[in-house]
Design a protein around this motif. Structure first.
Motif, PDB file in Angstrom:
ATOM      1  N   THR A 192      -4.538  -8.549   7.473  1.00  0.00           N
ATOM      2  CA  THR A 192      -4.864  -7.458   7.505  1.00  0.00           C
ATOM      3  C   THR A 192      -6.277  -7.545   6.764  1.00  0.00           C
ATOM      4  N   ASP A 247      -8.530  -4.445   4.424  1.00  0.00           N
ATOM      5  CA  ASP A 247      -8.696  -3.041   3.611  1.00  0.00           C
ATOM      6  C   ASP A 247     -10.149  -2.771   3.432  1.00  0.00           C
ATOM      7  N   GLN A 256       0.970  -1.153   0.099  1.00  0.00           N
ATOM      8  CA  GLN A 256      -0.187   0.027  -0.008  1.00  0.00           C
ATOM      9  C   GLN A 256       0.883   1.128   0.095  1.00  0.00           C
ATOM     10  N   GLN A 272     -11.073   5.018   7.064  1.00  0.00           N
ATOM     11  CA  GLN A 272     -10.390   4.024   7.722  1.00  0.00           C
ATOM     12  C   GLN A 272     -11.571   3.294   8.672  1.00  0.00           C
ATOM     13  N   GLN A 318     -12.537  -0.066   0.563  1.00  0.00           N
ATOM     14  CA  GLN A 318     -12.178   0.894  -0.628  1.00  0.00           C
ATOM     15  C   GLN A 318     -13.537   2.030  -0.946  1.00  0.00           C
ATOM     16  N   ASN A 362      -2.371   4.921   5.532  1.00  0.00           N
ATOM     17  CA  ASN A 362      -3.790   5.559   5.161  1.00  0.00           C
ATOM     18  C   ASN A 362      -3.661   6.987   4.974  1.00  0.00           C
ATOM     19  N   GLU A 405      -7.991   3.537  -0.787  1.00  0.00           N
ATOM     20  CA  GLU A 405      -7.902   2.262  -0.016  1.00  0.00           C
ATOM     21  C   GLU A 405      -7.457   2.540   1.340  1.00  0.00           C
ATOM     22  N   GLN A 406      -8.071   1.964   2.316  1.00  0.00           N
ATOM     23  CA  GLN A 406      -7.764   2.101   3.570  1.00  0.00           C
ATOM     24  C   GLN A 406      -7.260   0.859   4.367  1.00  0.00           C
ATOM     25  N   ARG A 407      -6.401   0.806   5.335  1.00  0.00           N
ATOM     26  CA  ARG A 407      -6.257  -0.400   5.995  1.00  0.00           C
ATOM     27  C   ARG A 407      -6.856  -0.509   7.518  1.00  0.00           C
ATOM     28  N   ALA A 433     -12.917  -0.026   7.626  1.00  0.00           N
ATOM     29  CA  ALA A 433     -11.978  -1.237   7.466  1.00  0.00           C
ATOM     30  C   ALA A 433     -11.840  -1.771   8.949  1.00  0.00           C
TER      31      ALA A 433
END
Length: 636
Positions: A572, A574, A3, A332, A576, A286, A585-587, A335
């Motif tokens: 992990t 994610d 990422q 975020q 979208q 992020n 995109e965020q984790r 997620a």
């Protein structure tokens, strides 16, 4: 890491695109020799704060009297508005040729002056007088109330126009030159470049000026020559007047011309694209993805218009900080919420375990039980995500029956309310579920090897709220989904030195489906993709029940639970989102592959009634949490 690489590549691609756009291909027009792009002559000018002037936004020129070929060229530039800065008499003498699809407006700069200055109808007797008159004219652009009013109208119109615009006077050098210089100053172009751009008129118009002077008597040419060209002292006189009367160009624009900060920010966004945003180079994960989104939005409909995003971004440029919006804009918390839900099956299993074994039942007996659970888990911020926190509370009611010496089974229903916070957002989840399971022990449930199997299915309501900060409002969304889970474990039950040990080794899988949804309430509200994720893990648990002791009529049994869980596959998660054709995109903050837990419990029995409580703690990686449950049952 992948990422972060994507974020770095995105920034690099934007920088490359900006570099490619730096070379200008503005056409040179034979019939309108002082036509050019405000963005620059041969290449786009750079500005403060790592900006580059945008090409094709504002054009400047002398009177629009194009040849047929030049008219075709002009019509191909997408110009939507023409602002003629001349007096009515100038227009009558040389009217404009209108462009296809462009509106026309006359904003008479000099004719509205209160000082009486009019460089179009003058009588001078020396070159020095000509120089002084041109310097005075530029000072009047600042000191004359009528001219300021007209310039204010011009800049407001340039801010409001939808599309490219062209402004011009007769020669395209004085009123037009001042307008262009002010725009370049507003954009953040340095003073030397502004002066060089102003003086470029002498190069663009050299042939025409030479031809005009050659047609005059030498004495007249010497006198009027300065009026046909530009000199650094002309523009400098106006710039000095700005400082003398207003202290700065910003005050001149706001106080002198009456322009609002919003209008100035719209103009600057039209004029400049920033190749990087404040602090962007040092961001990871992020926050880096959020900053890329904010940067890319410069080329969307939200930029160069009176929008909350435009005001925020231009304010951030001035302040030198993105103010945390880079961490909130990507969503975020979606997620984080998905990650939380995928771990709910393990928490529910832990709370229900004491009553689902059936070891204390006789064949044919039932136990009606209920358990209430509350938990908290916090995940500290890392280099890829903002910190998050999770709170949950719920209840489950079930019935366990022992069918034989070797087999017991249970079924139950329950609900769990969760609240997940992170990166300026909060998600509330309402999960209603059913759960069933069984234990089989070949040598009897009281001792020896056993197998536990459990399955669950839940229905989910999902509500989110994200406070974006920076004056960008609050994005709200709602959705629904399902959560299913199953586990299979192999264990061994044995008495050892006055206690009973139950070590187990198993595998758990949870699957989450959340439907896609579109947030509302902010210009930066996201269209959030549906989330379909499966989390599979291996776990090891050790349960120890100590010898019972009596307190009055009650019989008390203390115990401890120790657990370890290891995620199989990708650890992990994610989410979208999409905004105006752009992706982000965020984790999730929680990305532990390994998680440890420990708890103590105490059960009390009086005849058929049993009550108990358990408290525990968990941790791993950047996460730490606590949980507690209250239990009650009735045997019949």
């Amino acid at each position: 890491m992948f990422q972060r690489l994507l974020c770095s590549l995105s920034v690099l691609s934007l920088s490359i695109a900006a570099a490619q756009a730096a070379t200008l291909d503005t056409p040179r027009l034979a019939s309108i020799d002082n036509f050019r792009d405000v963005a620059g002559t041969t290449s786009a000018y750079t500005t403060r704060n790592d900006g580059t002037m945008r090409a094709g936004v504002f054009y400047r020129s002398n009177a629009l009297t194009p040849s047929a070929a030049d008219l075709a060229t002009l019509n191909g530039l997408g110009i939507r508005a023409i602002y003629d800065l001349r007096t009515p008499s100038e227009i009558a003498a040389t009217p404009d040729t209108l462009l296809t699809g462009a509106t026309y407006r006359n904003i008479d700069i000099i004719g509205s002056g209160t000082s009486g200055a009019n460089i179009t109808t003058v009588s001078i007797s020396s070159a020095d007088q000509a120089m002084a008159m041109m310097q005075d004219a530029n000072r009047s652009f600042v000191s004359d109330a009528g001219m300021r009013n007209q310039f204010g109208a011009l800049f407001t119109a340039l801010a409001d126009v939808d599309g490219a615009a062209l402004f011009h006077c007769t020669a395209g050098k004085d009123r037009t030159g001042w307008t262009s210089a002010v725009l370049l100053s507003l954009a953040g172009v340095d003073n030397a470049t502004i002066m060089a751009d102003y003086l470029a008129t002498n190069d663009y118009t050299a042939a025409r000026v030479a031809k005009t002077l050659a047609a005059m008597p030498a004495s007249m040419a010497a006198i009027y020559g300065p009026m046909l060209t530009v000199d650094a002292s002309f523009l400098q006189a106006g710039l000095d007047e700005v400082i003398s009367q207003y202290g700065s160009m910003d005050n001149y624009l706001k106080t002198g011309l009456g322009l609002s900060q919003e209008t100035l920010y719209v103009l600057r966004a039209k004029l400049v694209e920033y190749n990087s945003l404040p602090g962007q180079a040092g961001l990871l994960g992020n926050a880096a993805a959020g900053a890329v989104l904010l940067q890319q939005l410069q080329n969307s409909s939200l930029s160069g218009a009176d929008t909350a995003y435009n005001f925020y971004l231009q304010s951030a440029i001035d302040a030198g900080t993105l103010g945390g919006v880079e961490s909130t804009v990507g969503g975020q918390v979606h997620a984080d919420a998905a990650s939380y839900l995928l771990r709910q099956d393990a928490l529910i299993d832990q709370a229900a375990t004491p009553y689902t074994r059936g070891t204390e039942l006789k064949v044919g007996q039932y136990r009606l039980w209920t358990t209430a659970l509350a938990s908290y888990l916090g995940t500290d911020g890392s280099n890829h995500a903002a910190s998050s926190n999770e709170h949950s509370q719920g209840m489950m009611v079930g019935l366990t029956q022992r069918f034989s010496e070797q087999l017991s089974a249970y079924a139950g229903i329950g609900y769990s309310n969760g609240s997940v916070g992170g990166a300026g957002g909060e998600v509330d989840t309402d999960l209603s579920f059913i759960r069933a399971g069984a234990r089989f022990a070949p040598d009897g449930l009281e001792h020896g090897v056993f197998v536990d199997a459990d399955a669950s299915a839940g229905w989910l309501d999902y509500d989110s709220k994200r406070d974006l900060g920076g004056g960008l409002g609050t994005a709200k969304g709602d959705s629904h989904g399902t959560l299913t889970g199953a586990s299979l474990a192999l264990g061994y039950r044995t008495p050892v030195n006055g206690m009973v040990l139950e070590p187990t080794l198993g595998v758990r899988a949870s699957h989450l489906d959340i439907s896609d949804f579109t947030e509302k309430g902010s210009e930066l509200a996201l269209a959030v993709d549906g989330i379909s994720e499966t989390r599979t893990s291996a776990f090891v648990n050790l349960n120890a029940s100590f010898s019972a002791f009596d307190v009055g009529a009650w019989q008390w049994v203390p115990g401890i639970d120790v657990g370890y869980e290891h995620v199989l596959g990708d650890n992990t998660l994610d989410s979208q989102g999409h905004l105006l054709g752009l992706d982000v995109e965020q984790r999730a903050a929680f990305d532990n592959r390994d998680q440890f837990s420990a708890g103590v419990n105490l059960m009390a029995t009086l005849g058929a009634l049993s009550v108990g409580a358990e408290v525990g703690a968990s941790g791993g990686g950047d996460s730490h949490g606590a949980s507690g449950s209250l239990k009650a049952s009735y045997l019949f």
